[in-house]
Design an enzyme around this catalytic site. Structure first.
Site, PDB file in Angstrom:
ATOM      1  N   ARG A  77      30.580  49.288  22.953  1.00  0.00           N
ATOM      2  CA  ARG A  77      29.410  48.688  22.312  1.00  0.00           C
ATOM      3  C   ARG A  77      28.494  48.045  23.349  1.00  0.00           C
ATOM      4  O   ARG A  77      27.279  48.021  23.193  1.00  0.00           O
ATOM      5  CB  ARG A  77      29.847  47.644  21.271  1.00  0.00           C
ATOM      6  CG  ARG A  77      30.187  48.283  19.918  1.00  0.00           C
ATOM      7  CD  ARG A  77      30.650  47.245  18.931  1.00  0.00           C
ATOM      8  NE  ARG A  77      31.981  46.747  19.282  1.00  0.00           N
ATOM      9  CZ  ARG A  77      32.440  45.536  19.019  1.00  0.00           C
ATOM     10  NH1 ARG A  77      31.683  44.677  18.400  1.00  0.00           N
ATOM     11  NH2 ARG A  77      33.664  45.180  19.366  1.00  0.00           N
ATOM     12  N   TYR A  81      24.452  48.325  23.492  1.00  0.00           N
ATOM     13  CA  TYR A  81      23.534  47.185  23.440  1.00  0.00           C
ATOM     14  C   TYR A  81      22.585  47.176  24.642  1.00  0.00           C
ATOM     15  O   TYR A  81      21.428  46.784  24.525  1.00  0.00           O
ATOM     16  CB  TYR A  81      24.329  45.876  23.340  1.00  0.00           C
ATOM     17  CG  TYR A  81      25.160  45.796  22.065  1.00  0.00           C
ATOM     18  CD1 TYR A  81      24.770  46.485  20.923  1.00  0.00           C
ATOM     19  CD2 TYR A  81      26.325  45.048  22.005  1.00  0.00           C
ATOM     20  CE1 TYR A  81      25.524  46.444  19.753  1.00  0.00           C
ATOM     21  CE2 TYR A  81      27.084  44.996  20.842  1.00  0.00           C
ATOM     22  CZ  TYR A  81      26.681  45.694  19.722  1.00  0.00           C
ATOM     23  OH  TYR A  81      27.416  45.661  18.565  1.00  0.00           O
ATOM     24  N   TYR A 103      19.800  42.130  11.614  1.00  0.00           N
ATOM     25  CA  TYR A 103      20.180  41.455  10.364  1.00  0.00           C
ATOM     26  C   TYR A 103      20.649  40.030  10.674  1.00  0.00           C
ATOM     27  O   TYR A 103      21.008  39.702  11.807  1.00  0.00           O
ATOM     28  CB  TYR A 103      21.214  42.266   9.585  1.00  0.00           C
ATOM     29  CG  TYR A 103      22.628  42.235  10.116  1.00  0.00           C
ATOM     30  CD1 TYR A 103      23.052  43.149  11.062  1.00  0.00           C
ATOM     31  CD2 TYR A 103      23.545  41.284   9.651  1.00  0.00           C
ATOM     32  CE1 TYR A 103      24.341  43.110  11.552  1.00  0.00           C
ATOM     33  CE2 TYR A 103      24.842  41.247  10.127  1.00  0.00           C
ATOM     34  CZ  TYR A 103      25.231  42.159  11.079  1.00  0.00           C
ATOM     35  OH  TYR A 103      26.505  42.118  11.557  1.00  0.00           O
TER      36      TYR A 103
HETATM   37  C1  SAM Z   1      27.439  41.071  15.513  1.00  0.00           C
HETATM   38  S1  SAM Z   1      27.720  39.709  14.459  1.00  0.00           S
HETATM   39  C2  SAM Z   1      26.125  39.553  13.730  1.00  0.00           C
HETATM   40  C3  SAM Z   1      25.888  38.248  13.023  1.00  0.00           C
HETATM   41  C4  SAM Z   1      24.478  38.109  12.505  1.00  0.00           C
HETATM   42  N1  SAM Z   1      23.529  38.172  13.580  1.00  0.00           N
HETATM   43  C5  SAM Z   1      24.257  36.832  11.712  1.00  0.00           C
HETATM   44  O1  SAM Z   1      23.233  36.172  11.949  1.00  0.00           O
HETATM   45  O2  SAM Z   1      25.061  36.489  10.856  1.00  0.00           O
HETATM   46  C6  SAM Z   1      28.728  40.477  13.256  1.00  0.00           C
HETATM   47  C7  SAM Z   1      29.654  39.488  12.571  1.00  0.00           C
HETATM   48  O3  SAM Z   1      28.908  38.739  11.631  1.00  0.00           O
HETATM   49  C8  SAM Z   1      29.702  38.454  10.513  1.00  0.00           C
HETATM   50  N2  SAM Z   1      29.111  39.115   9.337  1.00  0.00           N
HETATM   51  C9  SAM Z   1      28.349  40.225   9.311  1.00  0.00           C
HETATM   52  N3  SAM Z   1      27.999  40.517   8.046  1.00  0.00           N
HETATM   53  C10 SAM Z   1      28.562  39.563   7.275  1.00  0.00           C
HETATM   54  C11 SAM Z   1      28.565  39.306   5.881  1.00  0.00           C
HETATM   55  N4  SAM Z   1      27.909  40.093   5.009  1.00  0.00           N
HETATM   56  N5  SAM Z   1      29.256  38.229   5.441  1.00  0.00           N
HETATM   57  C12 SAM Z   1      29.937  37.418   6.282  1.00  0.00           C
HETATM   58  N6  SAM Z   1      29.962  37.615   7.596  1.00  0.00           N
HETATM   59  C13 SAM Z   1      29.281  38.671   8.088  1.00  0.00           C
HETATM   60  C14 SAM Z   1      31.100  39.031  10.778  1.00  0.00           C
HETATM   61  O4  SAM Z   1      31.901  38.011  11.392  1.00  0.00           O
HETATM   62  C15 SAM Z   1      30.763  40.126  11.760  1.00  0.00           C
HETATM   63  O5  SAM Z   1      31.866  40.488  12.526  1.00  0.00           O
END
Ligand code: SAM
Length: 278
Positions: A77, A81, A103
């Site tokens: 990854r 990136y 997101y």
């Molecule tokens: C690369 S990070 C991105 C986080 C994102 N930028 C944010 O602001 O929440 C990915 C992590 O975010 C969390 N995540 C992503 N989608 C989620 C969701 N729908 N609900 C809860 N946690 C989520 C999980 O821990 C996942 O492994």
């Protein structure tokens, strides 16, 4: 004598980059300023995880370029990136206004938005980030947690198994990317189960194995409800988990009073409260 009016030559357009967040729930979390950056950009790059979100973005801008195709089975990854940063910077360097859309919050557990801003600024371009609603913000609302009540520590899960980090079991602990533990690519999240046992072993130094934890998924579509699953700490090794879930470990102990500092605080207070003698 007639003055000759000089029409100033049009300024060559300067490239710029703005990274914005869409929030977690499609449509409902987008801030007005993020929308305006998207609409006014020359080109939009979409670092979003889902085709529906991309289609929704295409209604706001005619040149939306998906970053998803840079992922690859078995491809690190970190390489993907870096490619995202290169793709965005290539457009910035040709003088275009670029908007990177991610997101959640673009700066929360997200490497490329921070990196592209750093690179752009180092080359003299305008670069900024607009905050968005992250999974963290959603979990405070959905789980009824106020980080101010006990304190709250956040860790990307690999930080706990690869490094000697200190945990405070009197505060909340939020674990990100648990399903992706030890996974440098995008292979199946469930392959992580044996690695997750290592995480359980690490956590068991600070928490009892039967301590209740929460596996949380924020709603990503307005028609969805948040998913909140309770389990025990030991279940983290085996429970099915997707890449869109975050693990919350509530405090396991009450904080101990620090009598020395309480005494020193009282000494200061009593000095300030002394009546001033005439
Ligand atoms: C690369 S990070 C991105 C986080 C994102 N930028 C944010 O602001 O929440 C990915 C992590 O975010 C969390 N995540 C992503 N989608 C989620 C969701 N729908 N609900 C809860 N946690 C989520 C999980 O821990 C996942 O492994």
């Amino acid at each position: 004598m007639n003055k000759v009016l000089e029409v100033p030559a049009e300024e060559p357009s300067r490239g710029s980059i703005t990274c914005v967040g869409l929030g977690m729930t499609l449509g409902s979390h987008l801030t007005p300023i993020a929308r305006s950056y998207i609409e006014q950009a020359d080109v939009v790059f979409a670092g979003v995880s889902n085709a529906i979100v991309e289609q929704w973005l295409q209604r706001m801008h005619k040149d939306v370029r998906s970053l998803q195709s840079n992922y690859g089975e078995g491809k690190p990854r970190s390489k993907t990136y870096l490619e995202w940063v290169d793709l965005m910077m290539t457009e910035v360097r040709t003088g275009r206004r670029v908007c990177g859309v991610f997101y959640g919050h673009p700066g929360v557990f997200a490497w490329s938005p921070h990196k592209v801003i750093e690179v752009a600024r180092s080359e003299g371009y305008d670069a900024q980030m607009e905050p968005g609603i992250s999974a963290e913000d959603c979990l405070y609302a959905d789980l009824g947690i106020d980080p101010g009540s006990h304190g709250c520590q956040h860790f990307e899960v690999n930080q706990l198994v690869f490094f000697k980090r200190r945990l405070d079991p009197t505060a909340y602990l939020v674990l990100w990317q648990v399903a992706m533990i030890a996974n440098e690519s995008i292979s199946k999240a469930d392959a992580s189960a044996p690695y997750r046992q290592l995480l359980v072993d690490r956590l068991s130094r600070d928490y009892p194995l039967d301590h209740e934890i929460i596996v949380y998924r924020a709603a990503t579509l307005p028609i969805e409800e948040p998913r909140i699953r309770k389990a025990t700490l030991r279940d983290i090794a085996t429970i099915a988990m997707t890449a869109e879930e975050t693990v919350v470990v509530p405090p396991a102990q009450a904080p101990q009073r620090d009598e020395e500092f309480i005494r020193r605080m009282e000494a200061i207070r009593s000095m300030h409260e002394k009546p001033v003698s005439a």
